[in-house]
Each structure stands twice: as C-alpha cells, then as structure tokens.
Scaffold this active site. Structure first.
Site, PDB file in Angstrom:
ATOM      1  N   LYS A 106     192.405  66.809  -6.687  1.00 53.74           N
ATOM      2  CA  LYS A 106     190.617  67.165  -6.520  1.00 53.74           C
ATOM      3  C   LYS A 106     190.468  65.866  -6.438  1.00 53.74           C
ATOM      4  O   LYS A 106     190.019  65.036  -7.439  1.00 53.74           O
ATOM      5  CB  LYS A 106     190.207  67.572  -7.349  1.00 53.74           C
ATOM      6  CG  LYS A 106     188.492  67.867  -6.970  1.00 53.74           C
ATOM      7  CD  LYS A 106     187.733  69.184  -7.864  1.00 53.74           C
ATOM      8  CE  LYS A 106     187.013  69.078  -7.591  1.00 53.74           C
ATOM      9  NZ  LYS A 106     186.222  70.312  -6.223  1.00 53.74           N
TER      10      LYS A 106
HETATM   11  C1  LIG Z   1     188.037  72.301  -1.327  1.00 52.52           C
HETATM   12  C2  LIG Z   1     187.343  72.680  -2.712  1.00 52.52           C
HETATM   13  N1  LIG Z   1     188.736  74.254  -2.672  1.00 52.52           N
HETATM   14  C3  LIG Z   1     188.717  75.229  -3.873  1.00 52.52           C
HETATM   15  C4  LIG Z   1     187.783  74.745  -4.621  1.00 52.52           C
HETATM   16  C5  LIG Z   1     187.164  76.138  -6.148  1.00 52.52           C
HETATM   17  O1  LIG Z   1     187.952  75.159  -7.365  1.00 52.52           O
HETATM   18  P1  LIG Z   1     187.364  75.439  -8.291  1.00 52.52           P
HETATM   19  O2  LIG Z   1     187.129  77.133  -8.436  1.00 52.52           O
HETATM   20  O3  LIG Z   1     188.115  75.213  -9.239  1.00 52.52           O
HETATM   21  O4  LIG Z   1     186.014  74.664  -8.631  1.00 52.52           O
HETATM   22  C6  LIG Z   1     187.109  73.515  -5.612  1.00 52.52           C
HETATM   23  C7  LIG Z   1     186.060  73.085  -5.625  1.00 52.52           C
HETATM   24  O5  LIG Z   1     186.423  72.514  -6.485  1.00 52.52           O
HETATM   25  C8  LIG Z   1     187.127  72.617  -3.739  1.00 52.52           C
HETATM   26  O6  LIG Z   1     186.205  71.141  -3.707  1.00 52.52           O
END
Ligand SMILES: Cc1ncc(COP(=O)(O)O)c(C=O)c1O
Length: 313
Positions: free
Chosen positions: A156
């Site tokens: 991330k």
């Molecule tokens: C590109 C992306 N995909 C999926 C998610 C969902 O991840 P999470 O459930 O850990 O927030 C996020 C958010 O963090 C994201 O930025």
C-alpha cells in the site's frame, strides 16, 4: 471532504501539534512517491470506541515497507500502541486513522538509501466514502490496474495511488461514483480504493490477489464472515461481463466499508437494490465493528476516549 484537524499527530515516537507535522519540499517522498501508508477505522461502541483490526493494518504497513526495503524502526506492538495513544490524546472517536511512513529529507536522487524514514500517525473524523445510499452507480475504468512486476500491488504505497487517482477522476468526470479497474489481462482487479465482490446463484466471488488487487483487510473480514455464515466463497479471476450479470456486487474497504453497487456502466445489477447476501454480510460487519454483535474473531482494540464526536454520513 475537507480534513478536520485534531490536536496532535504522532511523529517518530512523539505527539506533536497537528500544525507542526510538516515535511520539507526536498523530502524524497515528494519527488519519488516513496511512502507506504494505512487507512484504519475506529468505531463507536455502546461503551466507548474500538479500532478495527489494528494489528492486521499495522502488519500490512510493515509488509509494505519490507517490499520497498524500508525497514521501519518500530515493532508491530509499538506501532499499535502509537495508534491507541494518538486517538486517546485527541479524544476523537469514531475516527479514521492514517499512519504513513515516508522517505524524508536527506539526499536528492532516486536511490532512497540515504534518506531517513519518518513515521507519522494522524486521526480525524471521516464519514461515508462511496456515494449512493441504496447503491453506487459505477463504471469500468479505461485505466488498467498496475501490471505485475511493475509497481507491487500488495504494497500500500503512496505511488500506487497515482493510478487510483486516474481511475477515480475519470469516473467522477463521467458522472460515476467510482471506477472498477481491470488488470492488464482484462480481468477484474479492484476499485481505486476498494476490493470488489459479486454474488451469483448464491456464491460469493472475489478476484484473487494475483489480479493486481490490494490484500484488503475488509476483503479478508468479508471472506471470514461469509465462511462463518456458511456461504460458498470462491476467490477466482472474474471476467468483466460476470459483473454485469451478477445478482449482487459490492465494494469493500476501510473507507468504503461494505458498499452495495447499483449499476455498472449503466447496467443495473440484479433488481437495483442492495442484495440479501450483501445485507447479511454488511449486518454482521457493522454489527461487530459497532460492538452490537460479539467480537467473535477478535478484531477490536478498545480505546479510551472521553468525547464521542458523531461522524455524519
Ligand atoms: C487500492 C485499494 N484496494 C483495496 C482497498 C481495501 O483495503 P482495506 O479493506 O484494507 O481498507 C484499499 C483501501 O485501503 C485500496 O486503496
């Protein structure tokens, strides 16, 4: 939505005033996108507040750093304690929490090795993210998600969100609440900031991580809840058109939570209303997060806050 400042931000082990949490314009991160970050929610509970899946988020932060050879100078326990500290210091809950580790001010040049690693944690109120109460109207983006072995989708990292911005802006300009991106092979990947699920004939599907999707913590929560509810769950590659003929489609994410999708490219999903399985999963998800159902999977970290600031949707 404008950021609502709180009093303190955690920086490298100290709580400092919000307005002093600045970095220099010549910091490595500004030029080369060298940051990894998290988005976490703290939910109101009948008797206080609790952070949702805190260790899993902070572990993902450490993992994102590891992928980029960015070894954070804090342990998992120290990072989790820092999140609790900043929430309790600010006394703001429910809230959204934004930890970020970045390559700071040191050297110019792409190689980040000579730039320090700075870690910040902020928290602030934040309401509903994906628009549309009875379901969002979304599109398939003309932008693909990151190709394998280019930008690592499991990290991330701040830089990945240039791709997300293209997806989100295009959707917005064309009158949609969000875009769903395909991977470079034309298979469904994820939204600009959410994972995607669909239901067809009672089976829950979501693309595997190999389709350039982030390993969402909410995605994992929904898979866990679905298995607990006895719903058949399949992680498999999803062709675009399977979304159009699904009975139900929904987004998951910390910001988006569990958000039903009403239409994709103006094709109505099912009968255009949030589906029964989406509702069943959302009820369990919000029930646990809000402390109204048992924390059966051990997902909540309690925080002590005197003031409960109501966040409006
Ligand atoms: C590109 C992306 N995909 C999926 C998610 C969902 O991840 P999470 O459930 O850990 O927030 C996020 C958010 O963090 C994201 O930025």
């Amino acid at each position: 939505m404008p950021i609502q400042p709180t009093e303190k931000i955690w920086r490298n082990g100290q709580l400092i005033p919000w307005e002093q949490a600045n970095i220099h314009v010549m910091s490595h991160v500004i030029h080369y996108g060298s940051s990894v970050f998290e988005g976490i929610r703290c939910y109101g509970q009948p008797s206080g507040a609790a952070v949702f899946r805190l260790p899993e988020h902070m572990q993902r932060l450490l993992d994102s750093g590891k992928i980029y050879r960015m070894v954070l100078p804090y342990t998992l326990d120290e990072l989790c304690a820092a999140v609790v500290d900043v929430i309790e210091a600010n006394g703001v809950a429910p809230c959204y929490i934004r930890p970020i580790a970045l390559r700071g001010y040191g050297e110019i040049g792409v190689n980040p090795a000579g730039s320090p690693i700075d870690v910040f944690i902020a928290n602030f109120p934040w309401g509903k993210y994906v628009a549309g109460h009875g379901g969002a109207d979304v599109c398939i983006s003309s932008w693909n998600r990151l190709a394998p072995n280019t930008m690592p989708a499991l990290a991330k990292a701040g830089a990945n969100y240039m791709n997300s911005q293209l997806i989100r802006m295009e959707a917005d300009i064309n009158g949609y609440a969000e875009g769903i991106a395909l991977d470079v092979n034309g298979l469904v990947s994820e939204g600009s900031g959410e994972n995607v699920f669909l239901v067809r004939n009672g089976v829950l599907y979501t693309p595997p991580l190999a389709n350039s999707a982030l390993s969402g913590i909410t995605r994992d929560s929904v898979l866990t809840i679905a298995r607990h509810l006895g719903l058949p769950v399949v992680e498999q590659s999803v062709p675009r058109e399977l979304l159009y003929i699904a009975d139900e489609v929904f987004f998951t994410g910390t910001a988006a939570e569990v958000s039903p999708i009403r239409s994709i490219d103006r094709i109505v999903i099912g009968d255009g209303e949030p589906g029964a399985i989406t509702k069943q999963i959302a009820d369990e998800f919000f029930g646990i997060a809000n402390g109204l159902r048992p924390d059966r999977f051990g997902w909540l970290t309690p925080v002590k806050v005197d003031t409960a600031v109501t966040v409006t949707a």
